[in-house]
Design a protein around this motif. Structure first.
Motif, mmCIF file in Angstrom:
data_model
loop_
_atom_site.group_PDB
_atom_site.id
_atom_site.type_symbol
_atom_site.label_atom_id
_atom_site.label_comp_id
_atom_site.label_asym_id
_atom_site.label_seq_id
_atom_site.Cartn_x
_atom_site.Cartn_y
_atom_site.Cartn_z
ATOM 1 N N ALA A 19 52.461 27.389 -2.466
ATOM 2 C CA ALA A 19 52.691 26.549 -1.399
ATOM 3 C C ALA A 19 51.384 25.368 -0.417
ATOM 4 C CB ALA A 19 52.067 27.345 0.200
ATOM 5 N N CYS A 20 51.153 25.116 -1.353
ATOM 6 C CA CYS A 20 50.393 23.898 -0.564
ATOM 7 C C CYS A 20 51.132 22.426 -1.693
ATOM 8 C CB CYS A 20 48.909 23.556 -1.086
ATOM 9 S SG CYS A 20 47.751 24.650 -0.135
ATOM 10 N N SER A 21 51.432 23.238 -2.395
ATOM 11 C CA SER A 21 52.928 21.956 -3.150
ATOM 12 C C SER A 21 53.957 20.932 -1.955
ATOM 13 C CB SER A 21 53.954 22.756 -4.196
ATOM 14 O OG SER A 21 53.336 23.426 -5.357
ATOM 15 N N ASN A 22 53.383 19.972 -2.570
ATOM 16 C CA ASN A 22 53.925 18.849 -1.531
ATOM 17 C C ASN A 22 53.267 19.033 -0.166
ATOM 18 O OD1 ASN A 22 55.341 17.362 -3.696
ATOM 19 N ND2 ASN A 22 56.940 19.724 -3.986
ATOM 20 N N ARG A 23 52.345 19.485 0.098
ATOM 21 C CA ARG A 23 52.110 19.469 1.586
ATOM 22 C C ARG A 23 50.624 18.800 2.085
ATOM 23 N NH1 ARG A 23 53.900 25.192 3.192
ATOM 24 N NH2 ARG A 23 53.415 24.071 5.877
ATOM 25 N N GLY A 24 49.737 19.645 0.999
ATOM 26 C CA GLY A 24 48.974 19.066 0.688
ATOM 27 C C GLY A 24 48.104 18.051 0.472
ATOM 28 N N ALA A 25 46.532 18.183 0.756
ATOM 29 C CA ALA A 25 46.065 16.457 0.100
ATOM 30 C C ALA A 25 44.649 16.716 -0.059
ATOM 31 C CB ALA A 25 45.854 15.703 1.851
ATOM 32 N N VAL A 26 43.788 15.510 -0.872
ATOM 33 C CA VAL A 26 42.628 16.797 -1.171
ATOM 34 C C VAL A 26 41.880 15.334 -0.923
ATOM 35 C CG1 VAL A 26 43.251 17.927 -3.088
ATOM 36 C CG2 VAL A 26 42.960 14.927 -3.474
ATOM 37 N N LEU A 27 40.730 15.171 -0.667
ATOM 38 C CA LEU A 27 39.804 13.516 -0.840
ATOM 39 C C LEU A 27 38.666 12.891 -2.015
ATOM 40 C CD1 LEU A 27 37.829 14.823 2.714
ATOM 41 C CD2 LEU A 27 39.558 13.299 2.360
ATOM 42 N N ILE A 28 39.045 11.836 -1.866
ATOM 43 C CA ILE A 28 38.539 10.930 -3.428
ATOM 44 C C ILE A 28 38.112 9.922 -2.608
ATOM 45 C CG2 ILE A 28 38.904 9.872 -5.643
ATOM 46 C CD1 ILE A 28 41.257 12.308 -6.315
ATOM 47 N N HIS A 29 36.648 9.370 -3.038
ATOM 48 C CA HIS A 29 36.760 8.363 -1.877
ATOM 49 C C HIS A 29 36.202 8.264 -0.752
ATOM 50 C CE1 HIS A 29 36.703 5.746 -6.403
ATOM 51 N NE2 HIS A 29 35.493 6.683 -6.237
ATOM 52 N N GLY A 30 36.322 9.389 -0.334
ATOM 53 C CA GLY A 30 36.482 9.600 1.417
ATOM 54 C C GLY A 30 38.311 9.172 1.828
ATOM 55 N N ARG A 31 39.000 9.332 0.892
ATOM 56 C CA ARG A 31 40.214 9.311 1.284
ATOM 57 C C ARG A 31 41.420 10.080 0.735
ATOM 58 N NH1 ARG A 31 41.673 3.704 2.208
ATOM 59 N NH2 ARG A 31 39.742 2.445 2.631
ATOM 60 N N ARG A 32 42.194 10.357 1.958
ATOM 61 C CA ARG A 32 43.363 11.720 1.611
ATOM 62 C C ARG A 32 44.340 10.774 0.738
ATOM 63 N NH1 ARG A 32 43.939 15.663 5.505
ATOM 64 N NH2 ARG A 32 42.131 15.582 6.815
ATOM 65 N N CYS A 33 44.275 12.102 0.010
ATOM 66 C CA CYS A 33 45.267 11.443 -1.458
ATOM 67 C C CYS A 33 46.035 12.972 -0.811
ATOM 68 C CB CYS A 33 44.516 11.449 -2.393
ATOM 69 S SG CYS A 33 43.190 10.476 -2.667
ATOM 70 N N PRO A 34 47.628 12.250 -1.047
ATOM 71 C CA PRO A 34 48.631 13.844 -0.940
ATOM 72 C C PRO A 34 48.788 14.169 -2.370
ATOM 73 C CG PRO A 34 49.519 11.807 0.335
ATOM 74 C CD PRO A 34 48.663 10.827 -0.526
ATOM 75 N N ILE A 35 48.964 15.813 -2.011
ATOM 76 C CA ILE A 35 49.786 16.646 -3.434
ATOM 77 C C ILE A 35 51.097 16.131 -3.442
ATOM 78 C CG2 ILE A 35 49.818 18.521 -4.305
ATOM 79 C CD1 ILE A 35 47.278 19.889 -2.433
ATOM 80 N N LEU A 36 50.512 15.944 -5.008
ATOM 81 C CA LEU A 36 52.461 15.210 -5.721
ATOM 82 C C LEU A 36 53.107 17.108 -6.139
ATOM 83 C CD1 LEU A 36 52.037 11.689 -6.694
ATOM 84 C CD2 LEU A 36 52.626 12.722 -4.415
ATOM 85 N N GLY A 37 53.927 17.201 -5.895
ATOM 86 C CA GLY A 37 54.519 18.332 -6.416
ATOM 87 C C GLY A 37 53.923 19.216 -6.756
ATOM 88 N N ARG A 38 54.174 20.345 -7.941
ATOM 89 C CA ARG A 38 54.238 21.312 -7.651
ATOM 90 C C ARG A 38 52.625 21.813 -7.761
ATOM 91 N NH1 ARG A 38 59.437 24.220 -9.551
ATOM 92 N NH2 ARG A 38 60.305 24.790 -6.898
ATOM 93 N N VAL A 39 51.682 22.779 -7.441
ATOM 94 C CA VAL A 39 50.441 22.983 -7.508
ATOM 95 C C VAL A 39 50.180 23.743 -8.898
ATOM 96 C CG1 VAL A 39 48.114 23.909 -7.070
ATOM 97 C CG2 VAL A 39 49.642 22.788 -5.312
ATOM 98 N N CYS A 40 49.727 23.555 -9.728
ATOM 99 C CA CYS A 40 49.924 24.363 -11.546
ATOM 100 C C CYS A 40 48.932 25.330 -11.391
ATOM 101 C CB CYS A 40 50.346 23.166 -12.428
ATOM 102 S SG CYS A 40 50.794 22.482 -12.442
ATOM 103 N N MET A 41 48.938 26.096 -12.655
ATOM 104 C CA MET A 41 47.397 27.275 -12.370
ATOM 105 C C MET A 41 46.222 26.276 -12.911
ATOM 106 S SD MET A 41 47.251 30.195 -15.433
ATOM 107 C CE MET A 41 48.853 30.448 -15.130
#
Ligand SMILES: Cc1ncc(COP(=O)(O)O)c(C=O)c1O
Length: 384
Positions: free
Chosen positions: A297-319
């Motif tokens: 359910a985080c697909s197209n909604r969540g984000a992660v941190l890389i180098h301290g920057r927020r990077c949005p999740i694109l498309g569906r989370v896979c297994m």
């Protein structure tokens, strides 16, 4: 075959045991004097790892452990033969004998349970400890409060059980202070009418983490609190007054960059092509997915941190993989670099609460949903 513990990590959780110990001490210091600490460590200590967590909470001085079932209680028994343990869930008839064998306290809600545990205690030649649970409006375990005095009398007459505690559970402590106050009132009124009640020999408890916001300053009749979420450094709701206790997160969740690549505008991303790139995009394919605990359910909604920057999740989370947008991260991002799913990186933070909201769930469920594929790495394992 190489033991997986020695392999490089693709997705892992870090558990800061020193933070856990500090949290217990901070919570204890915030409570009225004399309140005993019941550490709720069910569901593998909310996913943090039961043996490691319980050992540290013992070191920090927890008075009683609360678990859901016999298997969890036995994991604690491996650490200590006699640390008090309370089973919060209903005991099944074929589990009764373990109460005596492992000196476990049972939650009691009914006359039938009193009879069963009484028989076990008499057969063992040593009474079974029980905590009488009173349903003051949760509608789950516990004797309905209007029938509690009769069950109390039955317990007093049974030589095979020993009343070790009385408690209730709040239904909406995190969102309805009026109803919580009413539950507290019903419980306190009941206690006042129980003949021969000796509070000094009993755990009298109601508060979970959210309940602590409304604990009377002097503790009132309560002499124990059952703390789960807050000891892991997570607030029960965003505006919680418990922020003043200043607990810190114990859990953080990590993965790595598996591949970096450029894709043209108009490309559909991941299963179902639910996201179409609006610009030429640099994406990272991460080495974790819903098989690790990133909810689909985080697909197209969540984000992660890389180098301290927020990077949005694109498309569906896979297994096993998740795709994120790196375009706005300055500089080069390389295969193998660390990614924070929950936690802090270079001054930025994603909290368990925020991560949970992306999948319309609650921190309790998120913490229990990190899968067994994910190794837990224990930080600060030596005492503080
Ligand atoms: C009966 C009971 N008491 C206490 C707790 C601890 O609640 P919290 O994690 O909100 O502190 C729970 C958690 O589910 C519970 O079921």
């Amino acid at each position: 075959m190489m033991p997986s513990a020695q392999l490089p990590r693709r997705c892992w959780a870090e558990i800061d045991l020193a933070a856990l110990e500090r949290n217990l001490k901070l919570i204890r210091a915030s409570l009225p004097p004399g309140i005993r600490y019941v550490a709720v460590v069910k569901a593998d200590a909310y996913g943090h790892g039961l043996p490691q967590t319980a050992a540290r909470l013992m070191h920090a001085g927890a008075d009683l452990f609360a678990v859901a079932n016999i298997a969890e209680a036995m994991a604690i028994r491996e650490l200590s033969a006699d640390w008090p343990i309370l089973l919060l869930s209903a005991v099944l008839p074929d589990e009764d004998k373990y109460l005596a064998e492992h000196a476990l306290a049972a939650t009691v809600s009914s006359a039938d349970e009193v009879q069963r545990f009484d028989a076990v205690g008499r057969a063992a030649g040593r009474p079974i400890d029980i905590h009488l649970k009173v349903d003051t409006g949760m509608g789950r375990l516990g004797v309905w409060h209007e029938q509690a005095a009769a069950l109390y009398a039955q317990i007093r007459a049974a030589s095979g059980v020993r009343l070790a505690g009385i408690f209730t559970h709040f239904a909406s402590a995190d969102e309805d202070p009026v109803f919580t106050a009413e539950q507290r009132r019903i419980f306190v009124a009941l206690l006042a009418q129980l003949p021969g009640l000796d509070p000094t020999s009993l755990f009298i408890h109601a508060d979970n983490s959210a309940g602590l916001e409304t604990t009377p300053g002097h503790g009132g009749v309560f002499n124990a609190a059952r703390v789960g979420l807050l000891q892991f450094g997570v607030l029960p709701h965003p505006n919680s007054l418990l922020a003043r206790v200043r607990t810190e997160p114990v859990f953080s969740f990590h993965t790595r960059v598996g591949l970096v690549k450029e894709l043209p505008a108009g490309t559909g991303v991941s299963y179902g092509r639910t996201h179409t790139l609006r610009r030429p995009t640099r994406v990272a394919i991460l080495t974790a997915g819903y098989g690790d605990g990133i909810a689909r359910a985080c697909s197209n909604r969540g984000a992660v941190l890389i180098h301290g920057r927020r990077c949005p999740i694109l498309g569906r989370v896979c297994m096993d993989q998740t795709i994120v947008d790196l375009t706005d991260v300055p500089g080069e991002v390389r295969c193998g670099e660390p990614v924070v799913l929950v936690g802090r990186q270079n001054g930025a933070e994603i909290s368990v609460a925020e991560f949970s909201a992306w999948s319309d769930t609650i921190p309790w469920e998120t913490l229990c949903s990190v899968t067994k594929r994910v190794p837990r790495l224990y930080r600060n394992a030596a005492g503080v």
